[in-house]
Design an enzyme around this catalytic site. Structure first.
Site, PDB file in Angstrom:
ATOM      1  N   THR A  34       0.871  -1.180   0.000  1.00  0.00           N
ATOM      2  CA  THR A  34       0.000   0.000   0.000  1.00  0.00           C
ATOM      3  C   THR A  34       0.902   1.221   0.000  1.00  0.00           C
ATOM      4  O   THR A  34       1.658   1.432   0.959  1.00  0.00           O
ATOM      5  CB  THR A  34      -0.879   0.030   1.265  1.00  0.00           C
ATOM      6  OG1 THR A  34      -1.633  -1.178   1.336  1.00  0.00           O
ATOM      7  CG2 THR A  34      -1.833   1.221   1.231  1.00  0.00           C
ATOM      8  N   LYS A  82      -7.831   1.357  -2.801  1.00  0.00           N
ATOM      9  CA  LYS A  82      -7.441   0.943  -1.438  1.00  0.00           C
ATOM     10  C   LYS A  82      -7.630   2.085  -0.442  1.00  0.00           C
ATOM     11  O   LYS A  82      -8.227   1.906   0.625  1.00  0.00           O
ATOM     12  CB  LYS A  82      -5.973   0.490  -1.487  1.00  0.00           C
ATOM     13  CG  LYS A  82      -5.315   0.267  -0.151  1.00  0.00           C
ATOM     14  CD  LYS A  82      -5.664  -1.062   0.454  1.00  0.00           C
ATOM     15  CE  LYS A  82      -5.088  -1.191   1.851  1.00  0.00           C
ATOM     16  NZ  LYS A  82      -5.515  -2.395   2.517  1.00  0.00           N
ATOM     17  N   LYS A  90      -1.691   4.883   8.636  1.00  0.00           N
ATOM     18  CA  LYS A  90      -0.894   4.998   7.394  1.00  0.00           C
ATOM     19  C   LYS A  90      -1.819   5.238   6.189  1.00  0.00           C
ATOM     20  O   LYS A  90      -1.590   6.143   5.393  1.00  0.00           O
ATOM     21  CB  LYS A  90      -0.086   3.700   7.187  1.00  0.00           C
ATOM     22  CG  LYS A  90       0.587   3.628   5.830  1.00  0.00           C
ATOM     23  CD  LYS A  90       1.161   2.264   5.518  1.00  0.00           C
ATOM     24  CE  LYS A  90       1.577   2.206   4.052  1.00  0.00           C
ATOM     25  NZ  LYS A  90       2.185   0.940   3.669  1.00  0.00           N
TER      26      LYS A  90
HETATM   27  P1  NAD Z   1       6.030  -5.940   7.299  1.00  0.00           P
HETATM   28  O1  NAD Z   1       6.773  -4.792   7.887  1.00  0.00           O
HETATM   29  O2  NAD Z   1       5.668  -7.110   8.148  1.00  0.00           O
HETATM   30  O3  NAD Z   1       6.838  -6.503   6.018  1.00  0.00           O
HETATM   31  C1  NAD Z   1       7.583  -5.710   5.134  1.00  0.00           C
HETATM   32  C2  NAD Z   1       8.861  -6.462   4.811  1.00  0.00           C
HETATM   33  O4  NAD Z   1       9.612  -5.718   3.871  1.00  0.00           O
HETATM   34  C3  NAD Z   1       9.758  -6.676   6.041  1.00  0.00           C
HETATM   35  O5  NAD Z   1      10.049  -8.046   6.187  1.00  0.00           O
HETATM   36  C4  NAD Z   1      11.001  -5.847   5.722  1.00  0.00           C
HETATM   37  O6  NAD Z   1      12.212  -6.397   6.260  1.00  0.00           O
HETATM   38  C5  NAD Z   1      10.996  -5.881   4.205  1.00  0.00           C
HETATM   39  N1  NAD Z   1      11.783  -4.821   3.600  1.00  0.00           N
HETATM   40  C6  NAD Z   1      11.865  -3.510   3.968  1.00  0.00           C
HETATM   41  N2  NAD Z   1      12.710  -2.855   3.145  1.00  0.00           N
HETATM   42  C7  NAD Z   1      13.167  -3.757   2.227  1.00  0.00           C
HETATM   43  C8  NAD Z   1      14.043  -3.686   1.124  1.00  0.00           C
HETATM   44  N3  NAD Z   1      14.623  -2.538   0.783  1.00  0.00           N
HETATM   45  N4  NAD Z   1      14.266  -4.809   0.422  1.00  0.00           N
HETATM   46  C9  NAD Z   1      13.678  -5.976   0.754  1.00  0.00           C
HETATM   47  N5  NAD Z   1      12.836  -6.113   1.792  1.00  0.00           N
HETATM   48  C10 NAD Z   1      12.572  -5.011   2.525  1.00  0.00           C
HETATM   49  O7  NAD Z   1       4.706  -5.309   6.643  1.00  0.00           O
HETATM   50  P2  NAD Z   1       3.369  -6.079   6.202  1.00  0.00           P
HETATM   51  O8  NAD Z   1       2.388  -6.050   7.311  1.00  0.00           O
HETATM   52  O9  NAD Z   1       3.753  -7.372   5.549  1.00  0.00           O
HETATM   53  O10 NAD Z   1       2.803  -5.055   5.118  1.00  0.00           O
HETATM   54  C11 NAD Z   1       3.361  -4.970   3.816  1.00  0.00           C
HETATM   55  C12 NAD Z   1       2.496  -4.038   2.981  1.00  0.00           C
HETATM   56  O11 NAD Z   1       1.162  -4.513   2.951  1.00  0.00           O
HETATM   57  C13 NAD Z   1       2.425  -2.601   3.546  1.00  0.00           C
HETATM   58  O12 NAD Z   1       2.467  -1.707   2.466  1.00  0.00           O
HETATM   59  C14 NAD Z   1       1.091  -2.569   4.255  1.00  0.00           C
HETATM   60  O13 NAD Z   1       0.534  -1.267   4.312  1.00  0.00           O
HETATM   61  C15 NAD Z   1       0.264  -3.500   3.382  1.00  0.00           C
HETATM   62  N6  NAD Z   1      -0.868  -4.145   4.065  1.00  0.00           N
HETATM   63  C16 NAD Z   1      -0.694  -4.740   5.272  1.00  0.00           C
HETATM   64  C17 NAD Z   1      -1.768  -5.353   5.895  1.00  0.00           C
HETATM   65  C18 NAD Z   1      -1.624  -6.042   7.238  1.00  0.00           C
HETATM   66  O14 NAD Z   1      -2.636  -6.394   7.842  1.00  0.00           O
HETATM   67  N7  NAD Z   1      -0.412  -6.268   7.729  1.00  0.00           N
HETATM   68  C19 NAD Z   1      -3.028  -5.360   5.276  1.00  0.00           C
HETATM   69  C20 NAD Z   1      -3.160  -4.772   4.019  1.00  0.00           C
HETATM   70  C21 NAD Z   1      -2.070  -4.160   3.426  1.00  0.00           C
END
Ligand code: NAD
Length: 294
Positions: free
Chosen positions: A87, A162, A237
């Protein structure tokens, strides 16, 4: 297919695992050491994408997506699908898509709803922006990771869908919570309120499917001590992204702006951080009408 998967966090790890379980050859990369069953760990971003037929990113924010895109686009083969499920802000999504198209890739912005439960169960909803041809090519992957995918239009419109959806959900959750506490104070039983509202004009998803009052309606995070679910900071966010987008197009969104302000207070100066976004109910339970003026 050979799939490069970048960002193996709370959402990315189960999504990558589901693709591998369905028989795809998934090569994952994360900047932190993260092991995902059945997913091969790549040593670098470029290694994860070099021979992939499709690349999926699931990253925290637009800045990171843009930086990762700048690194991987030159390493990807012409015609490869580049699906960003993070997102992020609409402008960055459009810029990344334009850069990818200039490199003859097939970019899609494909943010999801359904949270970690949907990611694990393969029941996410994908809101997808980009060319129809790119969308159609990616549908078999969406069908593994989710139960619904909607082609919303050109690049960026997935992100628009979204943030619009979550702006409604955030504002409606607040309206639902303040209403429940008003009804409490006026002596109306919560179950009776639910019985009336859930089949009346005040109904919403936040009342009938995700009721913030524990013990009322279908099971939801309120029945689990407000453990997320969808955390307040993720709602904040998305509300910030919606306000940023509204500013850019001069759209008047007073309810969205107030929802953003209240979730910011809740996360930053009250005790909302780490709780489900329905924990807003607790905030209203603990307040009186003029608390902000003191
Ligand atoms: P998270 O922080 O658990 O996972 C993100 C991952 O990206 C981490 O493992 C981090 O180490 C990795 N990362 C960061 N920088 C990086 C880089 N330069 N190269 C490679 N890896 C890198 O977050 P999440 O909860 O999995 O959410 C991910 C996305 O999904 C976000 O944009 C969030 O807004 C969206 N989202 C999350 C949810 C939820 O319920 N968690 C629901 C809908 C949407």
């Amino acid at each position: 297919m050979k799939i490069g998967f970048i960002g193996l966090g709370n959402m990315g790890a189960p999504m990558a695992h589901n693709l591998a379980k369905a028989g795809h050859d998934v090569i994952g990369f994360d900047s932190q050491p993260r092991l995902v069953p059945m997913v091969t760990a790549a040593a670098s971003l470029s290694d994860a994408v070099a021979t992939a037929d499709a690349v999926i990113t699931m990253l925290p924010d637009g800045k990171i997506v843009q930086a990762v895109a700048a690194t991987i686009i030159p390493s990807m083969t012409t015609g490869t699908s580049f699906i960003d499920c993070s997102t992020i802000d609409v402008q960055t999504a459009k810029k990344v898509a334009a850069d990818a198209r200039n490199a003859a890739l097939m970019p899609l912005d494909a943010p999801v709803s359904g949270g970690t439960l949907g990611a694990t169960g393969g029941t996410l909803t994908f809101m997808v922006g980009g060319q129809l041809e790119a969308f159609e090519k990616a549908v078999p992957l969406f069908d593994i990771m989710g139960s619904k995918s909607v082609h919303c239009g050109e690049s960026g419109t997935g992100q628009v869908a979204k943030i619009c959806n979550n702006m409604i959900a955030g504002a409606t959750m607040i309206a639902t919570c303040e209403t429940i506490v008003l009804a409490d104070k006026l002596g109306l039983d919560r179950q009776k309120l639910f019985d009336v509202v859930s089949t009346s004009s005040g109904n919403s998803w936040t009342m009938s499917s995700y009721c913030p009052a524990p013990g009322i309606g279908p099971k939801s995070p309120s029945d689990n001590d407000f453990l997320p679910g969808f955390a307040c900071e993720l709602m904040l966010k998305d509300l910030r992204l919606s306000q940023q987008a509204a500013e850019q197009v001069a759209a008047d969104t007073p309810m969205g702006a107030l929802a953003c302000h209240l979730y910011q207070q809740f996360v930053e100066i009250e005790d909302g951080e780490g709780r489900d976004f329905s924990a807003m109910l607790r905030r209203f339970e603990g307040r009186r009408r003029h608390d902000d003026e003191n």
